[in-house]
Design a protein around this motif. Structure first.
Motif, PDB file in Angstrom:
ATOM      1  N   TYR A 190      -2.564  -4.457   7.702  1.00 44.91           N
ATOM      2  CA  TYR A 190      -2.166  -3.076   7.420  1.00 44.91           C
ATOM      3  C   TYR A 190      -0.735  -3.017   6.891  1.00 44.91           C
ATOM      4  CZ  TYR A 190      -1.135   1.856   8.147  1.00 44.91           C
ATOM      5  OH  TYR A 190      -0.750   3.162   7.970  1.00 44.91           O
ATOM      6  N   TRP A 191       0.159  -3.767   7.519  1.00 50.23           N
ATOM      7  CA  TRP A 191       1.568  -3.711   7.115  1.00 50.23           C
ATOM      8  C   TRP A 191       1.756  -4.263   5.705  1.00 50.23           C
ATOM      9  CZ3 TRP A 191       5.143  -0.827   9.104  1.00 50.23           C
ATOM     10  CH2 TRP A 191       6.483  -1.022   8.718  1.00 50.23           C
ATOM     11  N   HIS A 192       1.070  -5.358   5.388  1.00 48.68           N
ATOM     12  CA  HIS A 192       1.172  -5.896   4.034  1.00 48.68           C
ATOM     13  C   HIS A 192       0.597  -4.911   3.018  1.00 48.68           C
ATOM     14  CE1 HIS A 192       2.656  -9.449   5.800  1.00 48.68           C
ATOM     15  NE2 HIS A 192       1.506 -10.019   6.099  1.00 48.68           N
ATOM     16  N   PHE A 193      -0.435  -4.172   3.404  1.00 46.37           N
ATOM     17  CA  PHE A 193      -0.985  -3.146   2.527  1.00 46.37           C
ATOM     18  C   PHE A 193       0.048  -2.060   2.254  1.00 46.37           C
ATOM     19  CE2 PHE A 193      -2.852   1.179   2.690  1.00 46.37           C
ATOM     20  CZ  PHE A 193      -3.416   1.214   1.424  1.00 46.37           C
ATOM     21  N   VAL A 194       0.724  -1.591   3.296  1.00 47.03           N
ATOM     22  CA  VAL A 194       1.750  -0.558   3.133  1.00 47.03           C
ATOM     23  C   VAL A 194       2.864  -1.046   2.216  1.00 47.03           C
ATOM     24  CG1 VAL A 194       3.532   0.767   4.344  1.00 47.03           C
ATOM     25  CG2 VAL A 194       1.247   0.565   5.329  1.00 47.03           C
ATOM     26  N   ASP A 195       3.250  -2.299   2.361  1.00 41.25           N
ATOM     27  CA  ASP A 195       4.286  -2.867   1.500  1.00 41.25           C
ATOM     28  C   ASP A 195       3.802  -2.983   0.060  1.00 41.25           C
ATOM     29  OD1 ASP A 195       5.793  -3.023   3.755  1.00 41.25           O
ATOM     30  OD2 ASP A 195       6.094  -5.185   3.710  1.00 41.25           O
ATOM     31  N   THR A 196       2.542  -3.335  -0.116  1.00 37.79           N
ATOM     32  CA  THR A 196       1.993  -3.456  -1.466  1.00 37.79           C
ATOM     33  C   THR A 196       1.916  -2.105  -2.151  1.00 37.79           C
ATOM     34  OG1 THR A 196       0.685  -5.400  -0.822  1.00 37.79           O
ATOM     35  CG2 THR A 196       0.002  -4.225  -2.820  1.00 37.79           C
ATOM     36  N   VAL A 197       1.491  -1.086  -1.423  1.00 39.37           N
ATOM     37  CA  VAL A 197       1.396   0.260  -1.997  1.00 39.37           C
ATOM     38  C   VAL A 197       2.760   0.735  -2.488  1.00 39.37           C
ATOM     39  CG1 VAL A 197       1.025   2.687  -1.403  1.00 39.37           C
ATOM     40  CG2 VAL A 197      -0.660   0.975  -0.753  1.00 39.37           C
ATOM     41  N   TRP A 198       3.814   0.322  -1.793  1.00 38.46           N
ATOM     42  CA  TRP A 198       5.144   0.753  -2.207  1.00 38.46           C
ATOM     43  C   TRP A 198       5.460   0.291  -3.635  1.00 38.46           C
ATOM     44  CZ3 TRP A 198       8.544   4.286  -1.451  1.00 38.46           C
ATOM     45  CH2 TRP A 198       9.841   4.141  -1.966  1.00 38.46           C
ATOM     46  N   ALA A 199       4.917  -0.838  -4.061  1.00 40.19           N
ATOM     47  CA  ALA A 199       5.140  -1.301  -5.435  1.00 40.19           C
ATOM     48  C   ALA A 199       4.625  -0.258  -6.428  1.00 40.19           C
ATOM     49  CB  ALA A 199       4.447  -2.638  -5.663  1.00 40.19           C
ATOM     50  N   PHE A 200       3.493   0.364  -6.122  1.00 43.93           N
ATOM     51  CA  PHE A 200       2.927   1.383  -7.002  1.00 43.93           C
ATOM     52  C   PHE A 200       3.703   2.697  -6.896  1.00 43.93           C
ATOM     53  CE2 PHE A 200      -0.441  -1.655  -6.196  1.00 43.93           C
ATOM     54  CZ  PHE A 200      -0.959  -1.854  -7.461  1.00 43.93           C
ATOM     55  N   VAL A 201       4.196   3.012  -5.688  1.00 45.22           N
ATOM     56  CA  VAL A 201       5.048   4.196  -5.537  1.00 45.22           C
ATOM     57  C   VAL A 201       6.327   4.009  -6.344  1.00 45.22           C
ATOM     58  CG1 VAL A 201       6.346   5.622  -3.916  1.00 45.22           C
ATOM     59  CG2 VAL A 201       4.118   4.702  -3.246  1.00 45.22           C
ATOM     60  N   LEU A 202       6.919   2.838  -6.246  1.00 47.08           N
ATOM     61  CA  LEU A 202       8.151   2.542  -6.981  1.00 47.08           C
ATOM     62  C   LEU A 202       7.927   2.671  -8.486  1.00 47.08           C
ATOM     63  CD1 LEU A 202      11.107   1.418  -6.888  1.00 47.08           C
ATOM     64  CD2 LEU A 202      10.077  -0.865  -7.124  1.00 47.08           C
ATOM     65  N   ALA A 203       6.832   2.072  -8.969  1.00 44.17           N
ATOM     66  CA  ALA A 203       6.554   2.110 -10.407  1.00 44.17           C
ATOM     67  C   ALA A 203       6.249   3.528 -10.878  1.00 44.17           C
ATOM     68  CB  ALA A 203       5.389   1.185 -10.731  1.00 44.17           C
ATOM     69  N   THR A 204       5.534   4.299 -10.062  1.00 40.06           N
ATOM     70  CA  THR A 204       5.102   5.640 -10.469  1.00 40.06           C
ATOM     71  C   THR A 204       6.225   6.663 -10.366  1.00 40.06           C
ATOM     72  OG1 THR A 204       2.827   5.185  -9.754  1.00 40.06           O
ATOM     73  CG2 THR A 204       3.464   7.495  -9.995  1.00 40.06           C
ATOM     74  N   ILE A 205       6.829   6.772  -9.196  1.00 44.27           N
ATOM     75  CA  ILE A 205       7.788   7.823  -8.938  1.00 44.27           C
ATOM     76  C   ILE A 205       9.169   7.533  -9.529  1.00 44.27           C
ATOM     77  CG2 ILE A 205       9.064   9.028  -7.100  1.00 44.27           C
ATOM     78  CD1 ILE A 205       6.216   9.957  -7.323  1.00 44.27           C
ATOM     79  N   TYR A 206       9.603   6.273  -9.424  1.00 42.36           N
ATOM     80  CA  TYR A 206      10.985   5.966  -9.764  1.00 42.36           C
ATOM     81  C   TYR A 206      11.160   5.318 -11.137  1.00 42.36           C
ATOM     82  CZ  TYR A 206      11.476   6.888  -4.788  1.00 42.36           C
ATOM     83  OH  TYR A 206      11.444   7.482  -3.548  1.00 42.36           O
ATOM     84  N   LEU A 207      10.261   4.429 -11.517  1.00 46.87           N
ATOM     85  CA  LEU A 207      10.440   3.697 -12.768  1.00 46.87           C
ATOM     86  C   LEU A 207       9.850   4.400 -13.971  1.00 46.87           C
ATOM     87  CD1 LEU A 207       9.782   0.024 -11.561  1.00 46.87           C
ATOM     88  CD2 LEU A 207      11.969   1.225 -11.795  1.00 46.87           C
ATOM     89  N   SER A 208       8.637   4.983 -13.813  1.00 43.36           N
ATOM     90  CA  SER A 208       7.954   5.558 -14.972  1.00 43.36           C
ATOM     91  C   SER A 208       8.736   6.681 -15.672  1.00 43.36           C
ATOM     92  CB  SER A 208       6.548   6.053 -14.576  1.00 43.36           C
ATOM     93  OG  SER A 208       6.620   7.185 -13.740  1.00 43.36           O
ATOM     94  N   PRO A 209       9.498   7.532 -14.951  1.00 43.41           N
ATOM     95  CA  PRO A 209      10.263   8.557 -15.677  1.00 43.41           C
ATOM     96  C   PRO A 209      11.322   7.994 -16.617  1.00 43.41           C
ATOM     97  CG  PRO A 209      10.029   9.186 -13.378  1.00 43.41           C
ATOM     98  CD  PRO A 209       9.566   7.763 -13.486  1.00 43.41           C
ATOM     99  N   HIS A 210      11.702   6.719 -16.422  1.00 44.60           N
ATOM    100  CA  HIS A 210      12.717   6.114 -17.283  1.00 44.60           C
ATOM    101  C   HIS A 210      12.095   5.469 -18.526  1.00 44.60           C
ATOM    102  CE1 HIS A 210      16.191   6.525 -14.537  1.00 44.60           C
ATOM    103  NE2 HIS A 210      15.279   6.415 -13.572  1.00 44.60           N
ATOM    104  N   LEU A 211      10.773   5.413 -18.588  1.00 51.60           N
ATOM    105  CA  LEU A 211      10.115   4.753 -19.714  1.00 51.60           C
ATOM    106  C   LEU A 211       9.910   5.726 -20.871  1.00 51.60           C
ATOM    107  CD1 LEU A 211       7.447   2.681 -17.742  1.00 51.60           C
ATOM    108  CD2 LEU A 211       9.713   1.948 -18.565  1.00 51.60           C
TER     109      LEU A 211
END
Length: 211
Positions: A190-211
């Motif tokens: 479960y914990w590794h899943f939560v950490d993995t999901v954060w990669a998609f949150v990071l890419a979606t919420i924080y990185l994509s607006p800069h592209l």
């Protein structure tokens, strides 16, 4: 036939005479339960990410909307380093108890929880108050998406911390060993899943607006 290892009440402080052995991995119903839980949660996150990009491109070419600055990347990247590093001690704890190492189990779970708690504090106590001075969930579609997605992930981190606390209590009472560690295994998944999901949150919420 190899004799079954037993833990008595004196050793565990738990009611009953013997803690039953549990199978692990695909042989255990509990393992499959966690797999299906993760699959369900992954579907929910996928729907949120899909909604984000659908509404983003429907809203217009300017994103975030006027009046809202693009996400600063310094704090999210620091949070990323903290959260992802928490998977290391959790993995060490899981690998340790498979070999019967109680010390690695206990300190690994404790270290992982500490890092996870720091991440959660930075989300709720540092980032959100800063964002709320600029926009709220009711400001526009961007505000709603931002707080929904980051809040959904923060809720999963909180659940993971509570499960970790429960697992640590049982670990200190000697309930796990090299044959009985399904709960530790499931928590680690479960914990590794939560950490993995954060990669998609990071890419979606924080990185994509800069592209």
């Amino acid at each position: 036939m190899q004799a079954r290892k037993e833990l008595t009440v004196a050793e565990t402080g738990l009611p009953g005479e013997v803690l039953p052995e549990h199978s692990e991995g695909p042989r255990a119903f509990g393992w499959w339960g966690m797999v299906w839980l993760i699959a369900t949660e992954a579907t929910l996150f996928s729907l949120l990410f899909g909604s984000y990009f659908y509404l983003r491109f429907r809203y217009g070419p300017i994103w975030p909307p006027e009046g809202i600055s693009k996400p600063d990347l310094v704090l999210p990247l620091v949070m990323t380093a903290i959260l992802w590093s928490s998977s290391i001690p959790v993995h060490i704890a899981d690998a340790g108890i498979r070999k019967g190492d109680q010390g690695r189990l206990r300190w690994g779970l404790a270290a992982g929880s500490m890092l996870g708690a720091v991440f959660l504090f930075m989300t709720v106590g540092v980032e959100w108050p800063e964002k709320l001075r600029e926009f709220t969930p009711a400001t526009n579609v961007y505000g709603s998406l931002f707080f929904t997605i980051t809040g959904f992930h923060a809720a999963h981190v909180l659940v993971g911390l509570l499960v970790s606390l429960w697992t640590q209590v049982w670990a200190w009472r000697g309930a796990f060993d090299e044959r009985r560690h399904l709960s530790v295994q499931n928590f680690a998944m479960y914990w590794h899943f939560v950490d993995t999901v954060w990669a998609f949150v990071l890419a979606t919420i924080y990185l994509s607006p800069h592209l």
